[in-house]
Each structure stands twice: as C-alpha cells, then as structure tokens.
Design an enzyme around this catalytic site. Structure first.
Site, PDB file in Angstrom:
ATOM      1  N   SER A  32       6.120  -1.878  -1.894  1.00 46.23           N
ATOM      2  CA  SER A  32       6.172  -2.849  -3.010  1.00 46.23           C
ATOM      3  C   SER A  32       5.173  -2.498  -4.109  1.00 46.23           C
ATOM      4  O   SER A  32       4.186  -3.208  -4.303  1.00 46.23           O
ATOM      5  CB  SER A  32       5.984  -4.286  -2.509  1.00 46.23           C
ATOM      6  OG  SER A  32       4.971  -4.424  -1.554  1.00 46.23           O
ATOM      7  N   GLY A  64       0.855  -1.192   0.000  1.00 45.60           N
ATOM      8  CA  GLY A  64       0.000   0.000   0.000  1.00 45.60           C
ATOM      9  C   GLY A  64       0.885   1.234   0.000  1.00 45.60           C
ATOM     10  O   GLY A  64       2.109   1.149   0.193  1.00 45.60           O
ATOM     11  N   LEU A  65       0.259   2.375  -0.194  1.00 41.55           N
ATOM     12  CA  LEU A  65       0.993   3.635  -0.281  1.00 41.55           C
ATOM     13  C   LEU A  65       1.674   3.983   1.042  1.00 41.55           C
ATOM     14  O   LEU A  65       1.306   3.462   2.097  1.00 41.55           O
ATOM     15  CB  LEU A  65       0.012   4.767  -0.640  1.00 41.55           C
ATOM     16  CG  LEU A  65      -0.673   4.659  -2.005  1.00 41.55           C
ATOM     17  CD1 LEU A  65      -1.787   5.705  -2.110  1.00 41.55           C
ATOM     18  CD2 LEU A  65       0.326   4.817  -3.138  1.00 41.55           C
ATOM     19  N   SER A  66       2.638   4.884   0.977  1.00 37.72           N
ATOM     20  CA  SER A  66       3.246   5.412   2.199  1.00 37.72           C
ATOM     21  C   SER A  66       2.151   6.073   3.043  1.00 37.72           C
ATOM     22  O   SER A  66       1.336   6.826   2.519  1.00 37.72           O
ATOM     23  CB  SER A  66       4.316   6.446   1.827  1.00 37.72           C
ATOM     24  OG  SER A  66       4.858   7.018   2.992  1.00 37.72           O
ATOM     25  N   GLY A  67       2.130   5.745   4.314  1.00 37.63           N
ATOM     26  CA  GLY A  67       1.122   6.320   5.204  1.00 37.63           C
ATOM     27  C   GLY A  67      -0.209   5.595   5.186  1.00 37.63           C
ATOM     28  O   GLY A  67      -1.163   6.008   5.847  1.00 37.63           O
ATOM     29  N   ALA A  68      -0.275   4.496   4.442  1.00 37.30           N
ATOM     30  CA  ALA A  68      -1.542   3.754   4.356  1.00 37.30           C
ATOM     31  C   ALA A  68      -1.889   3.099   5.697  1.00 37.30           C
ATOM     32  O   ALA A  68      -3.067   2.920   6.019  1.00 37.30           O
ATOM     33  CB  ALA A  68      -1.448   2.696   3.261  1.00 37.30           C
ATOM     34  N   GLY A  69      -0.869   2.724   6.458  1.00 40.91           N
ATOM     35  CA  GLY A  69      -1.120   2.079   7.751  1.00 40.91           C
ATOM     36  C   GLY A  69      -0.464   0.709   7.881  1.00 40.91           C
ATOM     37  O   GLY A  69      -0.741  -0.030   8.830  1.00 40.91           O
ATOM     38  N   LYS A  70       0.429   0.377   6.974  1.00 43.60           N
ATOM     39  CA  LYS A  70       1.056  -0.952   6.974  1.00 43.60           C
ATOM     40  C   LYS A  70       1.804  -1.211   8.289  1.00 43.60           C
ATOM     41  O   LYS A  70       1.604  -2.231   8.935  1.00 43.60           O
ATOM     42  CB  LYS A  70       2.033  -1.076   5.783  1.00 43.60           C
ATOM     43  CG  LYS A  70       1.369  -0.837   4.422  1.00 43.60           C
ATOM     44  CD  LYS A  70       2.340  -0.976   3.261  1.00 43.60           C
ATOM     45  CE  LYS A  70       3.453   0.069   3.223  1.00 43.60           C
ATOM     46  NZ  LYS A  70       2.972   1.469   3.083  1.00 43.60           N
TER      47      LYS A  70
HETATM   48  P1  ADP Z   1       2.843   2.951   6.348  1.00 33.16           P
HETATM   49  O1  ADP Z   1       3.574   1.937   7.171  1.00 33.16           O
HETATM   50  O2  ADP Z   1       1.838   2.313   5.416  1.00 33.16           O
HETATM   51  O3  ADP Z   1       3.713   3.938   5.643  1.00 33.16           O
HETATM   52  P2  ADP Z   1       2.114   4.061   8.910  1.00 33.16           P
HETATM   53  O4  ADP Z   1       1.610   2.853   9.648  1.00 33.16           O
HETATM   54  O5  ADP Z   1       3.515   4.514   9.182  1.00 33.16           O
HETATM   55  O6  ADP Z   1       1.914   3.811   7.333  1.00 33.16           O
HETATM   56  O7  ADP Z   1       1.135   5.309   9.157  1.00 33.16           O
HETATM   57  C1  ADP Z   1      -0.264   5.173   9.096  1.00 33.16           C
HETATM   58  C2  ADP Z   1      -0.934   6.292   9.893  1.00 33.16           C
HETATM   59  O8  ADP Z   1      -2.348   6.159   9.737  1.00 33.16           O
HETATM   60  C3  ADP Z   1      -0.633   6.235  11.376  1.00 33.16           C
HETATM   61  O9  ADP Z   1      -0.473   7.546  11.852  1.00 33.16           O
HETATM   62  C4  ADP Z   1      -1.909   5.591  11.957  1.00 33.16           C
HETATM   63  O10 ADP Z   1      -2.148   5.971  13.292  1.00 33.16           O
HETATM   64  C5  ADP Z   1      -2.982   6.133  11.019  1.00 33.16           C
HETATM   65  N1  ADP Z   1      -4.192   5.315  10.944  1.00 33.16           N
HETATM   66  C6  ADP Z   1      -5.469   5.767  11.069  1.00 33.16           C
HETATM   67  N2  ADP Z   1      -6.371   4.761  10.971  1.00 33.16           N
HETATM   68  C7  ADP Z   1      -5.655   3.636  10.762  1.00 33.16           C
HETATM   69  C8  ADP Z   1      -6.025   2.256  10.591  1.00 33.16           C
HETATM   70  N3  ADP Z   1      -7.305   1.841  10.600  1.00 33.16           N
HETATM   71  N4  ADP Z   1      -5.034   1.356  10.396  1.00 33.16           N
HETATM   72  C9  ADP Z   1      -3.728   1.763  10.361  1.00 33.16           C
HETATM   73  N5  ADP Z   1      -3.317   3.039  10.533  1.00 33.16           N
HETATM   74  C10 ADP Z   1      -4.271   3.994  10.730  1.00 33.16           C
END
Ligand code: ADP
Length: 178
Positions: free
Chosen positions: A88, A14-20
């Site tokens: 990815s 998923g995209l950067s900031g998606a929540g992975k």
């Molecule tokens: P990634 O690893 O995909 O780059 P991050 O996990 O670092 O993304 O960041 C995701 C952000 O979105 C966090 O600040 C997190 O608290 C927020 N967020 C909001 N809702 C959700 C959710 N349901 N699942 C995961 N993250 C979430």
C-alpha cells in the site's frame, strides 16, 4: 452510539521484504492463542484471487487497496481482528481506509530499502534492478511512508518476536475481549 467490540483493522505498510507477512504470521498465532477471531488479507495472496485482474499502475494499486478495504470493513464490523499486510505505497489510499474503517491502526514496517534489497526474500529486487519487473515499489515506483502511524516496527533493529509483541500489545490496547 459506540459499541465495545473486538473488531480492528491492523494495516501493515512497508516495502516488499520489510517483514509485514512474517510479523503478521506471529501476531495471528498469538491472537488465536488468546481466543481472538482473526483473518489475514495478505497482499500476495489477495492478488492471486480477489484482485487477480489488477496490475501495478497507480489506478490498479488503488483498486487493489479499495477491494481489500471493503472486505476488511465487513470483517471488522463483525468483531474480527483483520491483519492486512500489503505494501500500500500511497498515503492517500491508506488515509482513505482509515476514514472508512471504524476501527483502524496503521503499522509502519519501516525496514530501509537497502536491507529489504539485501534480504531479497522473493528474488524480486534482483529482477527489478535488471529491468525484468517494472513498477516495483522502491526501485521504479514510489513509496510514501506514513506520517503518523500508530506503531513503527524497525525490523533491522528489533527481532521478529519483539515486533510481534509490539503489535499484539497495540491490538490488546484497542480491543476488549470478553
Ligand atoms: P513482506 O511481507 O513485507 O514482503 P516478508 O515477511 O515476506 O516481507 O519477508 C521479510 C523477511 O525479513 C523474512 O525473511 C524475515 O525472516 C526477515 N526478517 C528479519 N528480521 C525480521 C523482523 N524483525 N521482523 C520481520 N521479518 C524479519
């Protein structure tokens, strides 16, 4: 002959900031509580070590994924559940991982670009929009969504807890803890 075991690669794309990474943290905690052997290969962390020499061209991104996949394969065949939160962006590379790793599940963290950009957890979208970072996925570099993931986490509709629960349920359905 197939062997009943606990090894499984859970590939979060998923995209950067998606929540992975956020979902992985919760899943890791829950799995440890349940007695699983777990490892996390976080894209950001791996790029500080194992793949520090690589950039963000397609060739470098592919090498990044292949190295992560190599380690993932070693761990999964030794009964570890490996959580892999990495953007990815290329479908062909994820499919290559699926073909190479015996036990594999793809989790699409499908948060829309607008939501990721609004969150801008690491301030990277702002920099990418300003042209300070090049080849940023979703802005000036492609992202190819999975066509048939085992699970889709819609973080803009579901809580972190719900997403974690969905992933843990998937893992439980694919592993047999003794
Ligand atoms: P990634 O690893 O995909 O780059 P991050 O996990 O670092 O993304 O960041 C995701 C952000 O979105 C966090 O600040 C997190 O608290 C927020 N967020 C909001 N809702 C959700 C959710 N349901 N699942 C995961 N993250 C979430």
């Amino acid at each position: 002959m197939s062997k009943l075991h606990n090894g499984l690669a859970v590939w979060f794309t998923g995209l950067s900031g998606a929540g992975k990474s956020t979902i992985c943290d919760g899943v890791e905690q829950e799995l440890r509580n349940q007695g699983y052997r777990v490892e996390v290969l976080d894209g950001d962390v791996v790029r500080e070590g194992l793949t520090k020499d690589l950039g963000f061209s397609k060739a470098d991104r592919d090498t990044n994924i292949r190295r992560i996949g190599f380690v993932t394969k070693l761990l999964t065949r030794n009964d570890v559940v490996v959580l892999v939160p990495v953007i990815s962006p290329y479908r062909a590379m994820r499919d290559e991982m699926r073909a190479q790793i015996d036990s594999f599940a793809e989790v699409y963290v499908s948060t829309p670009l607008a939501v990721c950009e609004q969150r801008d957890v690491k301030g990277l979208y702002k920099k990418a929009r300003a042209g300070e970072i090049k080849q940023f996925t979703g802005i000036d570099d492609p992202y190819e969504p999975p066509l048939n993931p085992e699970l889709e986490c819609k973080t803009h509709e579901s809580s972190v807890e719900d997403c974690v629960h969905q992933v843990v349920a998937l893992i439980q359905s694919r592993t047999a803890i003794a």
